[in-house]
Design a protein around this motif. Structure first.
Motif, PDB file in Angstrom:
ATOM      1  N   UNK A  28      44.034  44.431  29.014  1.00  0.00           N
ATOM      2  CA  UNK A  28      44.388  43.684  27.811  1.00  0.00           C
ATOM      3  C   UNK A  28      45.887  43.591  27.609  1.00  0.00           C
ATOM      4  N   UNK A  29      46.595  44.667  27.919  1.00  0.00           N
ATOM      5  CA  UNK A  29      48.049  44.658  27.780  1.00  0.00           C
ATOM      6  C   UNK A  29      48.694  43.767  28.834  1.00  0.00           C
ATOM      7  N   UNK A  30      48.203  43.840  30.043  1.00  0.00           N
ATOM      8  CA  UNK A  30      48.805  43.115  31.158  1.00  0.00           C
ATOM      9  C   UNK A  30      48.436  41.635  31.146  1.00  0.00           C
ATOM     10  N   UNK A  31      47.285  41.297  30.624  1.00  0.00           N
ATOM     11  CA  UNK A  31      46.797  39.923  30.653  1.00  0.00           C
ATOM     12  C   UNK A  31      46.660  39.359  29.239  1.00  0.00           C
ATOM     13  N   UNK A  32      47.735  39.368  28.497  1.00  0.00           N
ATOM     14  CA  UNK A  32      47.665  38.917  27.106  1.00  0.00           C
ATOM     15  C   UNK A  32      47.925  37.427  26.930  1.00  0.00           C
ATOM     16  N   UNK A  33      48.480  36.758  27.918  1.00  0.00           N
ATOM     17  CA  UNK A  33      48.738  35.317  27.799  1.00  0.00           C
ATOM     18  C   UNK A  33      47.455  34.539  28.063  1.00  0.00           C
ATOM     19  N   UNK A  34      47.159  33.538  27.215  1.00  0.00           N
ATOM     20  CA  UNK A  34      45.919  32.758  27.392  1.00  0.00           C
ATOM     21  C   UNK A  34      45.823  32.064  28.752  1.00  0.00           C
ATOM     22  N   UNK A  35      46.931  31.525  29.261  1.00  0.00           N
ATOM     23  CA  UNK A  35      46.878  30.839  30.558  1.00  0.00           C
ATOM     24  C   UNK A  35      46.594  31.831  31.674  1.00  0.00           C
ATOM     25  N   UNK A  36      47.199  33.008  31.604  1.00  0.00           N
ATOM     26  CA  UNK A  36      46.950  34.043  32.602  1.00  0.00           C
ATOM     27  C   UNK A  36      45.491  34.482  32.562  1.00  0.00           C
ATOM     28  N   UNK A  37      44.942  34.616  31.366  1.00  0.00           N
ATOM     29  CA  UNK A  37      43.538  34.982  31.224  1.00  0.00           C
ATOM     30  C   UNK A  37      42.622  33.922  31.817  1.00  0.00           C
ATOM     31  N   UNK A  38      42.933  32.663  31.565  1.00  0.00           N
ATOM     32  CA  UNK A  38      42.113  31.569  32.098  1.00  0.00           C
ATOM     33  C   UNK A  38      42.145  31.548  33.621  1.00  0.00           C
ATOM     34  N   UNK A  39      43.337  31.703  34.170  1.00  0.00           N
ATOM     35  CA  UNK A  39      43.468  31.705  35.632  1.00  0.00           C
ATOM     36  C   UNK A  39      42.664  32.852  36.233  1.00  0.00           C
ATOM     37  N   UNK A  40      42.773  34.027  35.648  1.00  0.00           N
ATOM     38  CA  UNK A  40      42.028  35.174  36.167  1.00  0.00           C
ATOM     39  C   UNK A  40      40.528  35.006  35.970  1.00  0.00           C
ATOM     40  N   UNK A  41      40.124  34.454  34.845  1.00  0.00           N
ATOM     41  CA  UNK A  41      38.704  34.258  34.566  1.00  0.00           C
ATOM     42  C   UNK A  41      38.065  33.324  35.591  1.00  0.00           C
ATOM     43  N   UNK A  42      38.801  32.324  36.042  1.00  0.00           N
ATOM     44  CA  UNK A  42      38.260  31.356  36.997  1.00  0.00           C
ATOM     45  C   UNK A  42      38.397  31.841  38.430  1.00  0.00           C
ATOM     46  N   UNK A  43      39.581  32.299  38.812  1.00  0.00           N
ATOM     47  CA  UNK A  43      39.857  32.494  40.233  1.00  0.00           C
ATOM     48  C   UNK A  43      39.561  33.882  40.786  1.00  0.00           C
ATOM     49  N   UNK A  44      39.607  34.916  39.985  1.00  0.00           N
ATOM     50  CA  UNK A  44      39.289  36.245  40.516  1.00  0.00           C
ATOM     51  C   UNK A  44      37.830  36.320  40.980  1.00  0.00           C
ATOM     52  N   UNK A  45      36.849  35.836  40.195  1.00  0.00           N
ATOM     53  CA  UNK A  45      35.477  35.828  40.720  1.00  0.00           C
ATOM     54  C   UNK A  45      35.327  34.964  41.977  1.00  0.00           C
ATOM     55  N   UNK A  46      36.067  33.859  42.056  1.00  0.00           N
ATOM     56  CA  UNK A  46      36.003  33.003  43.257  1.00  0.00           C
ATOM     57  C   UNK A  46      36.536  33.741  44.478  1.00  0.00           C
ATOM     58  N   UNK A  47      37.643  34.459  44.296  1.00  0.00           N
ATOM     59  CA  UNK A  47      38.219  35.217  45.407  1.00  0.00           C
ATOM     60  C   UNK A  47      37.260  36.322  45.836  1.00  0.00           C
ATOM     61  N   UNK A  48      36.694  37.036  44.858  1.00  0.00           N
ATOM     62  CA  UNK A  48      35.774  38.117  45.194  1.00  0.00           C
ATOM     63  C   UNK A  48      34.533  37.576  45.905  1.00  0.00           C
ATOM     64  N   UNK A  49      33.985  36.479  45.409  1.00  0.00           N
ATOM     65  CA  UNK A  49      32.805  35.880  46.021  1.00  0.00           C
ATOM     66  C   UNK A  49      33.108  35.430  47.454  1.00  0.00           C
ATOM     67  N   UNK A  50      34.269  34.812  47.653  1.00  0.00           N
ATOM     68  CA  UNK A  50      34.655  34.359  48.990  1.00  0.00           C
ATOM     69  C   UNK A  50      34.778  35.537  49.943  1.00  0.00           C
ATOM     70  N   UNK A  51      35.359  36.630  49.476  1.00  0.00           N
ATOM     71  CA  UNK A  51      35.479  37.817  50.326  1.00  0.00           C
ATOM     72  C   UNK A  51      34.102  38.365  50.680  1.00  0.00           C
ATOM     73  N   UNK A  52      33.193  38.390  49.716  1.00  0.00           N
ATOM     74  CA  UNK A  52      31.831  38.875  49.993  1.00  0.00           C
ATOM     75  C   UNK A  52      31.118  37.998  51.014  1.00  0.00           C
TER      76      UNK A  52
END
Length: 100
Positions: A28-52
């Motif tokens: 929460x402290x590190x990801x407090x900007x809305x744009x940063x949260x949106x980017x992480x919400x979309x792309x981190x699961x995509x990266x994890x899924x691709x790695x799997x």
């Protein structure tokens, strides 16, 4: 191999966690900007899924070399299986009620 290096790095980071509240506080402290949260919400699961998916095509060679069974209920054990189990154990360890 590359897969072993990735598992070592992720496993080391996972072993140093202090619990769900501390991890969420840091997040929460590190990801407090809305744009940063949106980017992480979309792309981190995509990266994890691709790695799997990628790791599902990499067989767990030590099982074949040792002559042991590399299939369970018609499922071939791959590095993707190991990746899934490591992440599942990580989240269950963070919080047994909501992680599991």
């Amino acid at each position: 191999s590359f897969a072993i290096l990735i598992f070592y790095i992720v496993g080391t980071a996972m072993s140093k966690t202090k619990g769900l509240e501390d991890e969420l506080g840091f997040y929460g402290m590190y990801h407090s900007q809305p744009m940063n949260q949106l980017i992480h919400f979309i792309f981190i699961p995509c990266i994890w899924w691709s790695a799997c998916v990628f790791m599902c095509y990499v067989p767990l060679l030590p099982l074949r070399i040792l002559g042991r069974v590399d299939r369970i209920y018609n499922h071939t054990i791959t590095w993707g299986t190991v990746l899934f189990l490591v992440y599942a154990i990580f989240y269950i360890r963070l919080d047994i009620i909501t992680g599991g």
